[in-house]
Design a protein around this motif. Structure first.
Motif, short mmCIF file in Angstrom:
data_model
loop_
_atom_site.label_atom_id
_atom_site.label_comp_id
_atom_site.label_asym_id
_atom_site.label_seq_id
_atom_site.Cartn_x
_atom_site.Cartn_y
_atom_site.Cartn_z
N VAL A 1 0.86 -1.19 0.00
CA VAL A 1 0.00 0.00 0.00
C VAL A 1 0.89 1.24 0.00
O VAL A 1 1.84 1.32 0.79
N VAL A 2 0.60 2.20 -0.87
CA VAL A 2 1.34 3.45 -0.90
C VAL A 2 0.36 4.62 -0.94
O VAL A 2 -0.78 4.48 -1.35
N GLY A 3 0.85 5.78 -0.50
CA GLY A 3 0.00 6.96 -0.44
C GLY A 3 0.62 8.17 -1.12
O GLY A 3 1.53 8.05 -1.94
N PHE A 4 0.14 9.34 -0.71
CA PHE A 4 0.57 10.59 -1.34
C PHE A 4 0.39 11.71 -0.33
O PHE A 4 -0.66 11.80 0.30
N ASP A 5 1.38 12.54 -0.14
CA ASP A 5 1.41 13.75 0.70
C ASP A 5 2.51 13.70 1.73
O ASP A 5 3.15 14.70 2.02
N ASP A 6 2.71 12.54 2.39
CA ASP A 6 3.66 12.41 3.50
C ASP A 6 3.26 13.28 4.68
O ASP A 6 4.03 14.08 5.20
N THR A 7 2.02 13.09 5.12
CA THR A 7 1.52 13.76 6.32
C THR A 7 1.82 12.89 7.55
O THR A 7 2.37 11.80 7.44
N ALA A 8 1.40 13.38 8.70
CA ALA A 8 1.60 12.62 9.94
C ALA A 8 0.92 11.26 9.88
O ALA A 8 1.36 10.30 10.53
N ALA A 9 -0.15 11.16 9.09
CA ALA A 9 -0.86 9.88 8.97
C ALA A 9 0.05 8.78 8.44
O ALA A 9 -0.16 7.60 8.73
N ALA A 10 1.08 9.14 7.69
CA ALA A 10 1.97 8.15 7.08
C ALA A 10 2.86 7.45 8.10
O ALA A 10 3.35 6.34 7.84
N VAL A 11 3.07 8.07 9.24
CA VAL A 11 3.99 7.49 10.23
C VAL A 11 3.29 7.14 11.55
O VAL A 11 3.95 6.73 12.50
N THR A 12 1.99 7.31 11.60
CA THR A 12 1.27 6.98 12.84
C THR A 12 0.48 5.68 12.71
O THR A 12 -0.32 5.35 13.57
N LEU A 13 0.68 4.95 11.62
CA LEU A 13 0.05 3.64 11.47
C LEU A 13 1.14 2.59 11.32
O LEU A 13 2.33 2.91 11.15
N TRP A 14 0.73 1.33 11.42
CA TRP A 14 1.67 0.24 11.22
C TRP A 14 1.18 -0.64 10.09
O TRP A 14 0.00 -1.02 10.08
N PRO A 15 2.05 -0.97 9.14
CA PRO A 15 3.40 -0.46 8.98
C PRO A 15 3.40 0.99 8.47
O PRO A 15 2.43 1.43 7.88
N THR A 16 4.51 1.68 8.71
CA THR A 16 4.60 3.05 8.22
C THR A 16 4.53 3.07 6.70
O THR A 16 4.91 2.12 6.02
N LEU A 17 4.05 4.18 6.17
CA LEU A 17 3.60 4.23 4.79
C LEU A 17 4.67 4.78 3.84
O LEU A 17 5.23 5.85 4.06
N THR A 18 4.92 4.03 2.78
CA THR A 18 5.67 4.58 1.65
C THR A 18 4.75 5.55 0.92
O THR A 18 3.60 5.23 0.64
N THR A 19 5.26 6.74 0.63
CA THR A 19 4.38 7.78 0.11
C THR A 19 5.15 8.81 -0.69
O THR A 19 6.39 8.86 -0.63
N VAL A 20 4.43 9.61 -1.44
CA VAL A 20 5.01 10.77 -2.13
C VAL A 20 5.08 11.92 -1.14
O VAL A 20 4.07 12.28 -0.51
N HIS A 21 6.25 12.48 -0.99
CA HIS A 21 6.39 13.66 -0.12
C HIS A 21 6.18 14.92 -0.95
O HIS A 21 6.92 15.18 -1.89
N GLN A 22 5.12 15.65 -0.62
CA GLN A 22 5.02 17.00 -1.17
C GLN A 22 5.21 17.97 0.00
O GLN A 22 4.64 17.77 1.08
N PRO A 23 6.05 18.99 -0.17
CA PRO A 23 6.44 19.85 0.94
C PRO A 23 5.32 20.82 1.33
O PRO A 23 5.30 21.98 0.92
N LEU A 24 4.36 20.35 2.11
CA LEU A 24 3.17 21.13 2.41
C LEU A 24 3.50 22.46 3.09
O LEU A 24 2.91 23.49 2.79
N ARG A 25 4.44 22.42 4.05
CA ARG A 25 4.79 23.67 4.73
C ARG A 25 5.42 24.67 3.77
O ARG A 25 5.13 25.88 3.83
N ARG A 26 6.26 24.19 2.87
CA ARG A 26 6.90 25.09 1.91
C ARG A 26 5.91 25.61 0.89
O ARG A 26 5.98 26.77 0.46
N LEU A 27 4.97 24.76 0.47
CA LEU A 27 3.93 25.23 -0.45
C LEU A 27 3.15 26.39 0.18
O LEU A 27 2.88 27.40 -0.46
N ALA A 28 2.80 26.21 1.45
CA ALA A 28 2.06 27.25 2.15
C ALA A 28 2.90 28.51 2.32
O ALA A 28 2.43 29.64 2.13
N ALA A 29 4.18 28.32 2.68
CA ALA A 29 5.07 29.46 2.88
C ALA A 29 5.29 30.23 1.59
O ALA A 29 5.31 31.47 1.58
N GLU A 30 5.45 29.52 0.47
CA GLU A 30 5.64 30.19 -0.80
C GLU A 30 4.40 30.99 -1.19
O GLU A 30 4.48 32.07 -1.77
#
Length: 348
Positions: free
Chosen positions: A276-305
């Protein structure tokens, strides 16, 4: 006519951008020491600055910080993890710039009502940031665009009179799908995001672009809306198939986490029997078992830009680097524990 930041030596930020082959906003990011610029791009900009003897007008730049910046943020996203990351980026950038934020929230991924929007727009704000999934909402844009104030639409595509701040969703989904194919998976499930968002269509297109390059791939698709609940329904649908997928790619982490939950309930081992893989790399990706392989999009940087753009456009005309319409930040694949090489024989 393009607006420029003219230095004492005669060169402008537009001149630097033209010589370096980049946008004026990229030059601005280099000058201000911001992240999100490739090392080779940064070197090209710095070389152009030296060749042109460019010096930013510090006196004019200080006017931005001396003027109160009031930014309106309009948001409505079903993922609490997504919005937590996004709003953290907004708050951090606002703190750096001394900006005051006003927030307007819609419900269940929908735009706020007409009366609330009109009152918000009339509050004398310097500019607006539209958080996903509202960046492409015509209901909102029809109220804001006539005001002539800067608008940054995060995650959106091709919005006139606004800056679209995003990642390359097509490329990111393509790369993630190729990762699944490289692991040997030939029965793939894909869970779409909200059908009203261009990012959803781009992710699906990237998925299919990768699949078309490999023969003999069986695809099953389920519709979601980026919510955990929709991920549960989509996961049940995909795993109920006569030949269920050996790998499922969900268009965000919340839906991917829901699929993992469905698999656990069915006593399907993740990743032994199901990747199973996801998209975003939010906290949800590391608070479940097993931890999630996912696409990291830099949400904080997107907001800051987005906030940086609004601040720049709302500031003195001397500082505005000219019209821009697209700001695309880098993504990456984060490899964790929810993926494995295919361990069951595929049918002929």
């Amino acid at each position: 006519m393009a607006r420029s930041d003219r230095s004492g030596g005669g060169a402008t930020i537009i001149d630097v951008a033209r010589l370096a082959g980049v946008s004026a906003m990229t030059v601005s990011r280099v000058i201000n020491g911001r992240e999100g610029v490739r090392s080779e791009t940064r070197e090209a900009v710095e070389k152009a600055i030296r060749e042109l003897s460019y010096t930013p007008n510090v006196a004019a730049r200080s006017l931005v910080t001396s003027t109160e910046l009031q930014v309106g943020v309009i948001y409505s996203n079903p993922s609490a993890a997504f919005m937590s990351e996004f709003l953290t980026g907004i708050f951090e950038e606002a703190s750096i710039r001394g900006a005051r934020l006003s927030l307007l929230k819609g419900e269940a991924g929908k735009a706020p009502g007409p009366e609330a929007l009109e009152q918000f727009a009339a509050a004398g704000l310097s500019g607006f940031i539209l958080a996903p999934p509202l960046g492409e909402s015509r209901k909102i844009l029809s109220v804001l665009e006539p005001l002539g104030r800067p608008i940054a639409a995060v995650g959106a595509y091709k919005i006139s009179d606004a800056l679209c701040v995003r990642i390359d969703n097509h490329r990111a989904a393509y790369e993630m799908t190729h990762h699944l194919l490289d692991l040997g998976h030939r029965r793939l499930g894909f869970i779409l995001g909200n059908p009203d968002q261009a990012a959803s269509a781009e992710r699906m297109a990237g998925f299919y672009a990768a699949v078309r390059e490999i023969g003999g791939v069986e695809v099953r698709v389920a519709q979601g809306d980026f919510s955990y609940t929709s991920g549960l329904a989509a996961g049940e649908l995909l795993l109920d198939a006569p030949s269920p997928p050996t790998a499922i790619f969900a268009s965000n982490d919340d839906m991917a986490a829901a699929v993992v939950s469905v698999a656990h309930r069915r006593q399907i081992d993740v990743p032994g029997a199901l990747t199973v893989v996801g998209f975003d790399d939010t906290a949800a990706a590391v608070t479940l078992w097993p931890t999630l392989t996912t696409v990291h999009q830099p949400l904080r940087r997107l907001a800051a830009e987005a906030l940086a753009y609004v601040a720049q456009e709302a500031g003195p005309a001397l500082l505005r680097p000219g019209a821009v319409s697209d700001c695309v930040l880098d993504h990456s694949i984060v490899y964790r524990d929810s993926t494995a090489r295919i361990s069951v024989a595929e049918p002929d």
